[in-house]
Motif scaffolding. Sequence first.
Motif, PDB file in Angstrom:
ATOM      1  N   HIS A   1       0.819  -1.198   0.000  1.00 60.73           N
ATOM      2  CA  HIS A   1       0.000   0.000   0.000  1.00 60.73           C
ATOM      3  C   HIS A   1       0.864   1.264   0.000  1.00 60.73           C
ATOM      4  O   HIS A   1       0.638   2.201  -0.746  1.00 60.73           O
ATOM      5  CB  HIS A   1      -0.900  -0.025   1.234  1.00 60.73           C
ATOM      6  N   LEU A   2       1.903   1.239   0.849  1.00 65.36           N
ATOM      7  CA  LEU A   2       2.788   2.386   0.954  1.00 65.36           C
ATOM      8  C   LEU A   2       3.530   2.650  -0.365  1.00 65.36           C
ATOM      9  O   LEU A   2       3.651   3.782  -0.809  1.00 65.36           O
ATOM     10  CB  LEU A   2       3.806   2.121   2.070  1.00 65.36           C
ATOM     11  N   ASP A   3       4.011   1.577  -0.972  1.00 69.25           N
ATOM     12  CA  ASP A   3       4.737   1.711  -2.228  1.00 69.25           C
ATOM     13  C   ASP A   3       3.809   2.148  -3.359  1.00 69.25           C
ATOM     14  O   ASP A   3       4.247   2.747  -4.343  1.00 69.25           O
ATOM     15  CB  ASP A   3       5.431   0.396  -2.589  1.00 69.25           C
ATOM     16  N   LEU A   4       2.529   1.844  -3.209  1.00 66.58           N
ATOM     17  CA  LEU A   4       1.551   2.223  -4.219  1.00 66.58           C
ATOM     18  C   LEU A   4       1.414   3.744  -4.298  1.00 66.58           C
ATOM     19  O   LEU A   4       1.248   4.308  -5.368  1.00 66.58           O
ATOM     20  CB  LEU A   4       0.204   1.591  -3.834  1.00 66.58           C
ATOM     21  N   VAL A   5       1.505   4.400  -3.160  1.00 64.41           N
ATOM     22  CA  VAL A   5       1.392   5.855  -3.127  1.00 64.41           C
ATOM     23  C   VAL A   5       2.500   6.472  -3.972  1.00 64.41           C
ATOM     24  O   VAL A   5       2.282   7.329  -4.821  1.00 64.41           O
ATOM     25  CB  VAL A   5       1.485   6.379  -1.674  1.00 64.41           C
ATOM     26  N   ARG A   6       3.718   5.958  -3.751  1.00 65.71           N
ATOM     27  CA  ARG A   6       4.874   6.461  -4.498  1.00 65.71           C
ATOM     28  C   ARG A   6       4.721   6.157  -5.990  1.00 65.71           C
ATOM     29  O   ARG A   6       4.979   6.989  -6.841  1.00 65.71           O
ATOM     30  CB  ARG A   6       6.121   5.790  -3.932  1.00 65.71           C
ATOM     31  N   THR A   7       4.283   4.935  -6.265  1.00 67.99           N
ATOM     32  CA  THR A   7       4.114   4.516  -7.652  1.00 67.99           C
ATOM     33  C   THR A   7       3.140   5.429  -8.396  1.00 67.99           C
ATOM     34  O   THR A   7       3.408   5.846  -9.517  1.00 67.99           O
ATOM     35  CB  THR A   7       3.605   3.059  -7.691  1.00 67.99           C
ATOM     36  N   PHE A   8       2.012   5.752  -7.748  1.00 63.29           N
ATOM     37  CA  PHE A   8       1.022   6.601  -8.412  1.00 63.29           C
ATOM     38  C   PHE A   8       1.491   8.039  -8.539  1.00 63.29           C
ATOM     39  O   PHE A   8       1.254   8.683  -9.550  1.00 63.29           O
ATOM     40  CB  PHE A   8      -0.318   6.541  -7.680  1.00 63.29           C
ATOM     41  N   THR A   9       2.168   8.555  -7.529  1.00 61.73           N
ATOM     42  CA  THR A   9       2.660   9.924  -7.629  1.00 61.73           C
ATOM     43  C   THR A   9       3.519  10.060  -8.874  1.00 61.73           C
ATOM     44  O   THR A   9       3.350  10.978  -9.682  1.00 61.73           O
ATOM     45  CB  THR A   9       3.518  10.280  -6.396  1.00 61.73           C
ATOM     46  N   ARG A  10       4.432   9.122  -9.051  1.00 59.24           N
ATOM     47  CA  ARG A  10       5.349   9.197 -10.185  1.00 59.24           C
ATOM     48  C   ARG A  10       4.629   8.960 -11.505  1.00 59.24           C
ATOM     49  O   ARG A  10       4.929   9.599 -12.511  1.00 59.24           O
ATOM     50  CB  ARG A  10       6.479   8.191  -9.978  1.00 59.24           C
ATOM     51  N   LEU A  11       3.681   8.061 -11.467  1.00 58.77           N
ATOM     52  CA  LEU A  11       2.910   7.783 -12.675  1.00 58.77           C
ATOM     53  C   LEU A  11       2.150   9.044 -13.111  1.00 58.77           C
ATOM     54  O   LEU A  11       2.143   9.408 -14.287  1.00 58.77           O
ATOM     55  CB  LEU A  11       1.950   6.647 -12.333  1.00 58.77           C
ATOM     56  N   PHE A  12       1.539   9.735 -12.155  1.00 57.07           N
ATOM     57  CA  PHE A  12       0.819  10.964 -12.471  1.00 57.07           C
ATOM     58  C   PHE A  12       1.762  12.018 -13.043  1.00 57.07           C
ATOM     59  O   PHE A  12       1.399  12.754 -13.952  1.00 57.07           O
ATOM     60  CB  PHE A  12       0.158  11.526 -11.202  1.00 57.07           C
ATOM     61  N   MET A  13       2.986  12.078 -12.493  1.00 51.84           N
ATOM     62  CA  MET A  13       3.924  13.066 -12.992  1.00 51.84           C
ATOM     63  C   MET A  13       4.372  12.718 -14.407  1.00 51.84           C
ATOM     64  O   MET A  13       4.529  13.592 -15.249  1.00 51.84           O
ATOM     65  CB  MET A  13       5.131  13.201 -12.059  1.00 51.84           C
ATOM     66  N   ARG A  14       4.548  11.422 -14.663  1.00 47.55           N
ATOM     67  CA  ARG A  14       4.912  11.009 -16.032  1.00 47.55           C
ATOM     68  C   ARG A  14       3.817  11.386 -17.025  1.00 47.55           C
ATOM     69  O   ARG A  14       4.088  11.758 -18.148  1.00 47.55           O
ATOM     70  CB  ARG A  14       5.119   9.484 -16.095  1.00 47.55           C
ATOM     71  N   ALA A  15       2.581  11.272 -16.578  1.00 46.97           N
ATOM     72  CA  ALA A  15       1.467  11.594 -17.463  1.00 46.97           C
ATOM     73  C   ALA A  15       1.171  13.093 -17.466  1.00 46.97           C
ATOM     74  O   ALA A  15       0.240  13.540 -18.123  1.00 46.97           O
ATOM     75  CB  ALA A  15       0.228  10.815 -17.029  1.00 46.97           C
TER      76      ALA A  15
ATOM     77  N   ASP B   1      -9.648  15.922 -19.195  1.00 53.78           N
ATOM     78  CA  ASP B   1     -10.443  15.207 -20.184  1.00 53.78           C
ATOM     79  C   ASP B   1     -10.295  13.728 -19.826  1.00 53.78           C
ATOM     80  O   ASP B   1      -9.222  13.149 -20.033  1.00 53.78           O
ATOM     81  CB  ASP B   1      -9.906  15.518 -21.584  1.00 53.78           C
ATOM     82  N   PRO B   2     -11.349  13.114 -19.253  1.00 56.67           N
ATOM     83  CA  PRO B   2     -11.175  11.771 -18.697  1.00 56.67           C
ATOM     84  C   PRO B   2     -10.641  10.751 -19.712  1.00 56.67           C
ATOM     85  O   PRO B   2      -9.722  10.005 -19.394  1.00 56.67           O
ATOM     86  CB  PRO B   2     -12.574  11.400 -18.217  1.00 56.67           C
ATOM     87  N   ALA B   3     -11.164  10.752 -20.918  1.00 63.18           N
ATOM     88  CA  ALA B   3     -10.738   9.726 -21.877  1.00 63.18           C
ATOM     89  C   ALA B   3      -9.265   9.894 -22.248  1.00 63.18           C
ATOM     90  O   ALA B   3      -8.485   8.946 -22.217  1.00 63.18           O
ATOM     91  CB  ALA B   3     -11.608   9.781 -23.121  1.00 63.18           C
ATOM     92  N   GLY B   4      -8.884  11.135 -22.564  1.00 64.17           N
ATOM     93  CA  GLY B   4      -7.500  11.392 -22.948  1.00 64.17           C
ATOM     94  C   GLY B   4      -6.543  11.107 -21.799  1.00 64.17           C
ATOM     95  O   GLY B   4      -5.480  10.518 -21.991  1.00 64.17           O
ATOM     96  N   THR B   5      -6.941  11.527 -20.607  1.00 61.47           N
ATOM     97  CA  THR B   5      -6.083  11.313 -19.444  1.00 61.47           C
ATOM     98  C   THR B   5      -5.920   9.829 -19.172  1.00 61.47           C
ATOM     99  O   THR B   5      -4.828   9.355 -18.885  1.00 61.47           O
ATOM    100  CB  THR B   5      -6.685  12.006 -18.209  1.00 61.47           C
ATOM    101  N   LEU B   6      -7.027   9.103 -19.292  1.00 64.40           N
ATOM    102  CA  LEU B   6      -6.969   7.662 -19.043  1.00 64.40           C
ATOM    103  C   LEU B   6      -5.969   7.001 -19.988  1.00 64.40           C
ATOM    104  O   LEU B   6      -5.128   6.212 -19.559  1.00 64.40           O
ATOM    105  CB  LEU B   6      -8.354   7.036 -19.223  1.00 64.40           C
ATOM    106  N   SER B   7      -6.008   7.377 -21.247  1.00 66.46           N
ATOM    107  CA  SER B   7      -5.100   6.686 -22.161  1.00 66.46           C
ATOM    108  C   SER B   7      -3.659   7.098 -21.909  1.00 66.46           C
ATOM    109  O   SER B   7      -2.744   6.295 -22.022  1.00 66.46           O
ATOM    110  CB  SER B   7      -5.522   6.878 -23.620  1.00 66.46           C
ATOM    111  N   ARG B   8      -3.459   8.356 -21.501  1.00 63.60           N
ATOM    112  CA  ARG B   8      -2.099   8.771 -21.164  1.00 63.60           C
ATOM    113  C   ARG B   8      -1.568   8.010 -19.947  1.00 63.60           C
ATOM    114  O   ARG B   8      -0.433   7.572 -19.912  1.00 63.60           O
ATOM    115  CB  ARG B   8      -2.064  10.268 -20.893  1.00 63.60           C
ATOM    116  N   LEU B   9      -2.428   7.861 -18.968  1.00 63.88           N
ATOM    117  CA  LEU B   9      -2.020   7.136 -17.758  1.00 63.88           C
ATOM    118  C   LEU B   9      -1.684   5.683 -18.092  1.00 63.88           C
ATOM    119  O   LEU B   9      -0.710   5.123 -17.589  1.00 63.88           O
ATOM    120  CB  LEU B   9      -3.135   7.172 -16.709  1.00 63.88           C
ATOM    121  N   ARG B  10      -2.500   5.083 -18.946  1.00 63.46           N
ATOM    122  CA  ARG B  10      -2.275   3.671 -19.276  1.00 63.46           C
ATOM    123  C   ARG B  10      -0.946   3.472 -19.998  1.00 63.46           C
ATOM    124  O   ARG B  10      -0.299   2.458 -19.831  1.00 63.46           O
ATOM    125  CB  ARG B  10      -3.435   3.124 -20.099  1.00 63.46           C
ATOM    126  N   GLU B  11      -0.567   4.490 -20.770  1.00 60.10           N
ATOM    127  CA  GLU B  11       0.710   4.390 -21.494  1.00 60.10           C
ATOM    128  C   GLU B  11       1.915   4.342 -20.562  1.00 60.10           C
ATOM    129  O   GLU B  11       2.957   3.816 -20.928  1.00 60.10           O
ATOM    130  CB  GLU B  11       0.893   5.610 -22.407  1.00 60.10           C
TER     131      GLU B  11
END
Lengths: 615, 226
Positions: B27-41, B83-93
């Motif tokens: 759970h703790l590592d997930l927070v870090r993982t998402f923060t970085r993922l959001f920054m990448r996107a 824009d939910p659709a565009g953001t979703l696809s960026r996040l998935r990438e």
Amino acid sequence: MELSELFPLVQKPGRYTGGEYNICIKDKSAVNLRFAFCFPDSYEIGMSNLGLQVLYHALNLAPDVWCERVFAPWPDMEGLMRENGVPLFAWESRDPIRAFDIVAFTLQYELCYSNVLNMMELAGIPLLASERGEEDPIILGGGPCAYNPEPLADFFDLFSIGEGEEALPELADLLKRMKREGRYTRAAFLREAAKLEGFYVPSLYRVSYREDGTLASFSPLFDDVPATVKKRVISDFNDPKYIPIKPFMPFIDTVQDRITVELSRGCIRGCRFCQAGHVTRPLRERTPDVVDAAARETYRKTGYEEVSLCCLSVSDYSGIDELTDRLLSWTGERKVNLSLPSMRADSFTKELMDRTSAVRSSGLTFAPEAGTQRLRDAINKRLTEEDLFHAVDLAFDYGKTSVKLYFMNGLPTETDDDVLGIAELGKKVIDRFYQNPNRNRKKPPSVTVSVACFVPKPFTPFQWEGQNSREELSRKQRLLGESITSRKIRYHYHSADVSYLEAVFARGNRTIGRALLRARQKGLRFDAWDEYFRFDDWMACFAEEGIDPDFFASREMGEDELLPWDFIDCGVTKAHLLRERRRAYEGLPTRNCKEGCSGCGADRFGECLWKKKTR
Amino acid sequence: MEKENQVTDYRYRLRFEKTGTFAYVSHLDLVRTFTRLFMRAELPLYFSEGFNPHPKMVFSAPLPLGTESKTELLDFRTVAELDPAGTLSRLREVSPIGLEIRELYPAEGKLSEIAFAAYALTFFSPLDEKQAAAVSDFFSQPSIPAEKKGKDGVKTVDIRPMIASWELVSDREIRALLSVSSERFLNPDLFSSKLRSFLCERCGAAPSARMLRSAFYRADGVSLFR
Ligand code: SF4
């Protein structure tokens, strides 16, 4: 049993699961060479190593080479693997590394040697090079400890000396070519590899000894094998191709988990105990442009919250202002911190402090290394007391209350006065705190004095020096402990036993290999971890093999003696090292390279930044 | 100035799957993982003010290490409309393997309203009749005492009231609705190990099994959280 079935049974499955972001996955059928890059310590330590990122990146640039990571399984996992017959695997594919073409070990510190052998055993690879067959992988060593590879000579097929970004892909090319042309046998390959610049094949050299145990001769067996192995230096340090802009990112907490960009190689200072400062010469810097572009690109690929600039001494980097300006222009708005880990007290400025988070995050760390100016001059650590006070004053102005000071015991020419000087310096730093009108009034100051033991290292001006005996080191540690009376000073010191073993390996010759083999039989490993370090067992290994470890650690080696590592040309010449040794005994520091070139000889390996500028 | 930049505040919700080895990301590592993922996107994240700015994220109830899930929820805030659709696809990438982001939509309600999670317990080999009968008996117990490790040592709790419903859907699979509110959190690992040890006691053996989380419900049974 499948590897994945072991995951729920270990303490930290995240060490083994793989699947980290940015790892390199390739189609096995399109790959001609499988390369296992082994870091002989825990996953957390290995994943924090920049060298691993750099070479993983360099090797995987070739589409038909697949370089994967391997770490030392922690003892809980190791036990399960042995119990269930699971061989050591590569982290990306989970394939056993025994079937790989090349299995490489990066040798970052001497105390990982027992892990190297343990990993080979876990992989099911015969430990002795002489016992490996055509089906076994080629075992390659590299990294800082490869500057004296001799203690490991029996176990390795070859070593890469110096920088690997170009050398390793060349070696991979040679192997691919020979396999494609059907010319590959281990012997034929090693013979060819020995002719590549920067590679050393121990089995192609004969060593003979004098009665006193020193080397009588060290020579190649064949005419086409070079007598001197020259280290490799990459052709263009500014070529962005070799910067790992897509670093793999661990999910679990590791030691270093951030963007790290190398600023420079080589060090202008030439501290006389420091191996890294010498073997990484000539001096090269990346332009602020190249560094900034690499940091931005890495940020896009990772989303990290911190950029760290890496080199032996950050504040010596000539473009530091321009670089920090550029970096700050985009890091701030993205909440990315900038940290400069290796700051020197004598070039520590308010400017730098304002710009970086090195200060914000934790306390400050400085390394005077010795307690008196006399000894600092002798070791060529030219930091003065005033420099240090200036730096801590700044830190205290900032509201900082804790400072860490690094020292070394057992340095050549050290007297008890020098030892006591460490305690005094600590006390004076506390005094500076109370004299500072801007000091933090809510918290008392705390100074941590951390004292390592001097270990003589090859390719330093102190390579000939005998290490203080363990008894002497312990006596000095006690002396210092007793002279520290302030409760505000915290005192840590390194184990003399550990440092002694380091010295044995650092200056050992081929005979040490027999003790390493014994150590494997006794189950020794993870020596760098207090909980697994078993000094008495190590001493038993030496005794059983009739090896006197003092011969390597405590003995002063002769200036005309043939040293086990003399066959390597690391750039800095023996003549320069000798000159520097003399000056140490005369108590004379040497100017740094920015002030003027001292003719160390490293410029024979490529353009040296300051030699050029100061000519 | 920065404060003014951040006044507008949008709340979004992600539904993601956690499968394969990614289930071992804590759970703790997930927070870090998402923060970085959001920054990448390059999401315009809202950062907390202060000394150590960090994005605000709220996750649905934590999963035990190694347990997979088809529905995990994450609420986060941004300073601009997405824009939910565009953001979703960026996040998935830019997502790691095993982390599958399935949906992105404006958040309604709070994740703290979640009361129950649906789980599937899948056995690696089919249950025989006796074992299947024992499953019924397990759930028919008026109370199921279990030892729970908490902050202040081990204590015994009755987990029966935290099992809202159950169903044996085949000879390999049990579905159950377990309480996951912060006041009453039933660790799915504790549930499955209690059940399996009950089967062992009754029938001498219980096949290995794995838990998968599949959905979240509010206390009123509404699956607001797709
Ligand atoms: S060649 Fe001269 S300037 Fe370059 S590292 Fe050596 S001493 Fe310094």
